[in-house]
Design a protein around this motif. Structure first.
Motif, PDB file in Angstrom:
ATOM      1  N   THR A  25     -80.857 -61.500 -32.952  1.00 40.74           N
ATOM      2  CA  THR A  25     -80.216 -61.737 -31.659  1.00 40.74           C
ATOM      3  C   THR A  25     -79.017 -60.819 -31.484  1.00 40.74           C
ATOM      4  OG1 THR A  25     -80.934 -64.044 -31.677  1.00 40.74           O
ATOM      5  CG2 THR A  25     -79.114 -63.492 -30.205  1.00 40.74           C
ATOM      6  N   ALA A  26     -78.154 -60.746 -32.502  1.00 37.90           N
ATOM      7  CA  ALA A  26     -76.960 -59.904 -32.427  1.00 37.90           C
ATOM      8  C   ALA A  26     -77.342 -58.444 -32.194  1.00 37.90           C
ATOM      9  CB  ALA A  26     -76.133 -60.048 -33.704  1.00 37.90           C
ATOM     10  N   PRO A  41     -62.892 -60.187 -31.845  1.00 34.32           N
ATOM     11  CA  PRO A  41     -62.519 -58.879 -32.384  1.00 34.32           C
ATOM     12  C   PRO A  41     -62.597 -58.880 -33.911  1.00 34.32           C
ATOM     13  CG  PRO A  41     -60.929 -59.611 -30.742  1.00 34.32           C
ATOM     14  CD  PRO A  41     -61.839 -60.778 -31.030  1.00 34.32           C
ATOM     15  N   PRO A  42     -62.907 -57.736 -34.493  1.00 33.20           N
ATOM     16  CA  PRO A  42     -62.959 -57.658 -35.952  1.00 33.20           C
ATOM     17  C   PRO A  42     -61.641 -58.119 -36.581  1.00 33.20           C
ATOM     18  CG  PRO A  42     -63.754 -55.621 -34.962  1.00 33.20           C
ATOM     19  CD  PRO A  42     -63.187 -56.453 -33.857  1.00 33.20           C
ATOM     20  N   ILE A  63     -71.334 -58.516 -37.981  1.00 37.15           N
ATOM     21  CA  ILE A  63     -71.171 -59.967 -37.964  1.00 37.15           C
ATOM     22  C   ILE A  63     -70.072 -60.303 -38.959  1.00 37.15           C
ATOM     23  CG2 ILE A  63     -72.232 -62.208 -38.470  1.00 37.15           C
ATOM     24  CD1 ILE A  63     -74.928 -61.001 -37.684  1.00 37.15           C
ATOM     25  N   SER A  64     -69.126 -61.117 -38.534  1.00 42.89           N
ATOM     26  CA  SER A  64     -68.051 -61.560 -39.420  1.00 42.89           C
ATOM     27  C   SER A  64     -68.139 -63.073 -39.595  1.00 42.89           C
ATOM     28  CB  SER A  64     -66.691 -61.177 -38.850  1.00 42.89           C
ATOM     29  OG  SER A  64     -66.460 -61.832 -37.620  1.00 42.89           O
ATOM     30  N   LEU A  65     -67.402 -63.593 -40.563  1.00 43.72           N
ATOM     31  CA  LEU A  65     -67.325 -65.037 -40.792  1.00 43.72           C
ATOM     32  C   LEU A  65     -66.145 -65.328 -41.689  1.00 43.72           C
ATOM     33  CD1 LEU A  65     -68.427 -65.722 -43.949  1.00 43.72           C
ATOM     34  CD2 LEU A  65     -70.569 -65.072 -42.894  1.00 43.72           C
ATOM     35  N   LEU A 124     -69.634 -59.907 -33.763  1.00 39.91           N
ATOM     36  CA  LEU A 124     -70.024 -61.283 -33.491  1.00 39.91           C
ATOM     37  C   LEU A 124     -69.553 -62.121 -34.666  1.00 39.91           C
ATOM     38  CD1 LEU A 124     -71.620 -63.188 -31.587  1.00 39.91           C
ATOM     39  CD2 LEU A 124     -73.612 -62.767 -33.027  1.00 39.91           C
ATOM     40  N   HIS A 125     -68.786 -63.169 -34.384  1.00 41.09           N
ATOM     41  CA  HIS A 125     -68.235 -64.008 -35.448  1.00 41.09           C
ATOM     42  C   HIS A 125     -69.127 -65.230 -35.654  1.00 41.09           C
ATOM     43  CE1 HIS A 125     -65.093 -65.339 -38.144  1.00 41.09           C
ATOM     44  NE2 HIS A 125     -65.269 -66.555 -37.651  1.00 41.09           N
TER      45      HIS A 125
END
Length: 191
Positions: free
Chosen positions: A139-140, A89-90, A148-150, A112-113
């Motif tokens: 892909t995402a 989750p965000p 996309i998070s990180l 997507l993390h």
């Protein structure tokens, strides 16, 4: 000719053009069982100095959640890097101290993390990380993710900001990520 005369110098030939060897092929593919010892070694080299190394069991658990979004990068015959990402989750991120629990695929809230991206130290600054990031974005997008998070660790937030990720100062990653951890994300471009 007598022994007193100098021997003429041989005619010099122009230098041969430098021959460049072909660059080793770069390819990105999904993680396979035989990749784990190299992945674990790369992860330990990158994260042990920061006190963030997770070990093979936890890395495998993250890849098992979403194998289609986890990749390795080969430079010629060498496994030169890897990327692990999983739905999350965000504004949340995996707990570094626990393995992921297997679960049935559920809604991912469009996020997507990107949990981990490592390139072998001696091969950095050659655009290899960017290759993995481009592959992940494609892909995402194909899987319906919108973001996309990180968590940037060890002062890596400028690297990620240069690749279009935005810091969220109000989001505090768990303490296990270290004092310099910065939660960041990026919206994927609509295809």
């Amino acid at each position: 000719m007598t022994g007193d005369e100098p021997t003429p110098a041989p005619a010099s030939l122009p230098p041969a053009p430098a021959r460049r060897l072909p660059a080793p092929a770069v390819r990105v593919r999904r993680i396979q069982e035989g990749d784990w010892s190299a992945i674990t070694a790369l992860e330990a080299a990158a994260y042990t100095p920061l006190g963030l190394s997770e070990g093979e069991q936890r890395l495998r658990s993250r890849a098992a959640v979403s194998p289609e979004t986890c990749s390795v990068l080969h430079l010629g015959d060498r496994l030169a890097g890897y990327l692990l990402s999983l739905p999350c989750p965000p504004f949340r991120c995996p707990d570094l101290d626990r393995a992921e629990q297997p679960s049935a695929p559920g809604p991912h809230a469009g996020n997507l993390h990107l949990h981990d991206l490592v390139i072998a130290r001696e091969l950095r600054r050659q655009g290899l990380a960017q290759r993995l990031i481009r592959h992940l974005r494609r892909t995402a997008g194909s899987l319906g993710y919108e973001r996309i998070s990180l968590v940037a660790v060890g002062g890596a937030d400028p690297f990620w900001a240069a690749r279009g990720f935005t810091a969220h100062p109000g989001v505090r990653p768990p303490a296990g990520y270290g004092d310099q951890a910065v939660y960041m994300s990026q919206r994927l471009e609509a295809s």
